[in-house]
Design a protein around this motif. Sequence first.
Motif, PDB file in Angstrom:
ATOM      1  N   GLU A   1      -4.547   1.167  10.781  1.00  0.00           N
ATOM      2  CA  GLU A   1      -4.142   1.523   9.620  1.00  0.00           C
ATOM      3  C   GLU A   1      -4.744   0.724   8.613  1.00  0.00           C
ATOM      4  O   GLU A   1      -4.148  -0.127   7.859  1.00  0.00           O
ATOM      5  CB  GLU A   1      -2.628   1.513   9.503  1.00  0.00           C
TER       6      GLU A   1
ATOM      7  N   ASP B   1       5.737   8.994  10.966  1.00  0.00           N
ATOM      8  CA  ASP B   1       5.888   7.653  10.238  1.00  0.00           C
ATOM      9  C   ASP B   1       7.163   7.027  10.094  1.00  0.00           C
ATOM     10  O   ASP B   1       7.643   6.387   9.065  1.00  0.00           O
ATOM     11  CB  ASP B   1       5.157   7.983   8.723  1.00  0.00           C
TER      12      ASP B   1
ATOM     13  N   TRP C   1      -5.460   0.811   4.013  1.00  0.00           N
ATOM     14  CA  TRP C   1      -3.993   1.048   3.734  1.00  0.00           C
ATOM     15  C   TRP C   1      -3.772   1.549   2.030  1.00  0.00           C
ATOM     16  O   TRP C   1      -4.802   1.152   1.473  1.00  0.00           O
ATOM     17  CB  TRP C   1      -3.212   0.028   4.183  1.00  0.00           C
TER      18      TRP C   1
ATOM     19  N   GLU D   1       7.079   2.887   4.576  1.00  0.00           N
ATOM     20  CA  GLU D   1       7.340   4.053   3.635  1.00  0.00           C
ATOM     21  C   GLU D   1       8.681   4.260   3.669  1.00  0.00           C
ATOM     22  O   GLU D   1       9.134   5.140   2.789  1.00  0.00           O
ATOM     23  CB  GLU D   1       6.432   5.051   3.999  1.00  0.00           C
TER      24      GLU D   1
ATOM     25  N   ARG E   1       0.700   9.381  -2.259  1.00  0.00           N
ATOM     26  CA  ARG E   1       0.432   9.467  -0.889  1.00  0.00           C
ATOM     27  C   ARG E   1       0.198  10.842  -0.248  1.00  0.00           C
ATOM     28  O   ARG E   1      -0.161  11.285   0.787  1.00  0.00           O
ATOM     29  CB  ARG E   1       1.549   8.744  -0.098  1.00  0.00           C
TER      30      ARG E   1
ATOM     31  N   HIS F   1      -3.530   7.478   2.779  1.00  0.00           N
ATOM     32  CA  HIS F   1      -3.487   6.206   1.997  1.00  0.00           C
ATOM     33  C   HIS F   1      -4.524   5.970   1.248  1.00  0.00           C
ATOM     34  O   HIS F   1      -4.787   4.929   0.462  1.00  0.00           O
ATOM     35  CB  HIS F   1      -3.597   4.934   3.085  1.00  0.00           C
TER      36      HIS F   1
ATOM     37  N   HIS G   1       1.247   9.356  13.733  1.00  0.00           N
ATOM     38  CA  HIS G   1       1.515   8.141  13.323  1.00  0.00           C
ATOM     39  C   HIS G   1       2.830   7.496  13.393  1.00  0.00           C
ATOM     40  O   HIS G   1       3.810   8.155  13.048  1.00  0.00           O
ATOM     41  CB  HIS G   1       1.085   8.549  11.697  1.00  0.00           C
TER      42      HIS G   1
ATOM     43  N   HIS H   1      -0.519  11.314   8.194  1.00  0.00           N
ATOM     44  CA  HIS H   1       0.812  11.034   8.029  1.00  0.00           C
ATOM     45  C   HIS H   1       0.981  11.402   6.155  1.00  0.00           C
ATOM     46  O   HIS H   1       1.190  10.427   5.551  1.00  0.00           O
ATOM     47  CB  HIS H   1       1.590   9.800   8.395  1.00  0.00           C
TER      48      HIS H   1
HETATM   49 ZN   LIG Z   1       0.936   4.798   6.637  1.00  0.00          ZN
END
Ligand SMILES: [Zn+2]
Length: 355
Positions: free
Chosen positions: A121, A293, A148, A310, A225, A193, A24, A214
């Motif tokens: 995403e 990520d 997401w 993030e 998350r 997510h 990711h 991720h």
């Molecule tokens: Zn993400």
Amino acid sequence: MFIQEEYLEQARKIHRECPVVDAHFDLAAEVCERRLAGEQGVVEQRYLPRFEEAGLNIVVSSIFINNRDLPELGLRKALGQITALKEDVESVNNRIRVTGSRAELEENLAAGRISILLSLEGLDPLGNDLSLLRTFYDLGVRGAGLTWSRRNAFATGCCTAGQFQEIPGGLTELGKEAIRKMEGLGMWLDVSHLSNDGFRDVCEAAEQPFIASHSDAWAVHENYRNLTDAQIREIAGRGGVIGLNACGYLTGIMPETTTPAEQEADAALLRLCEHAEHLARIAGPAHIGYGFDLCKGLEETTPRIQFETENYDVLAHHGEMVKLTAALLQRGMDEEAAKGIAGGNFLRYYRSILR
Ligand SMILES: [Zn+2]
């Protein structure tokens, strides 16, 4: 964290000789923004040397749409990102390529060329029109998360961006239909997510293995998350893979500044190792990979989306993947497990999905 030279050497050898994957990376959105500002060769100049330093074979680029662009601009932005990324790597097609088939992937591996796989995403660019999934497939998109960190026509995200507060609600009927359609087309499903209710619904609706590209471990750091042990077992038990996220918010170590003192950086790396080890303990090492990520690049291009990315990357760039692998080896992970985590496990999964 002091890493001994023998482990660095062992890690370098793994990254040189074995498949290496980042499952990711918000690459397309950043490339699109930079190209709109007049820059060219974004991947070649900014990323390719680090990718090659890490021995990277596959990088999954997300197609990520900001809240402020939804709903009206979702489709347009997504198409723009895909086109921008393809155009940007055209001149370095002998080194890196947007790839959509198993045959191309194998060709790239044999030639030492990096494959970029595309993943949505969130299905927001589709609006309410699931028939457009096929359009994205035809453009080369091979994976998708239903949403997401927000609610859309397909599902409810895990939390409100920046607040990290669980939102109740699972999949809609359209979301369940999307899973059937993705499985039929040959696309992977990504549950990073997704809310806990959504995860439960996916377990009922999905027939094929799915991934969390991720996400880290809730048991190491409580963040919506991250995945509970039960979720980790569920993904692994079905043959899926979990990508270790190197974002400070998720690992639970957030240095004060983006260029932290050495001690802070060490603490962050150690915490990342703890997540990897916990995930591997619960899932088995054959179901863990990297999905870092890394957000710094995208944040630089669109500073207003802080909290939509993030934020705070434990690894400064992809070249530092080797350092993480070395740290895991030094802390006692055996070499076979480390090879799988560096990329073998995600490669096995992508091979099973791509046609
Ligand atoms: Zn993400």
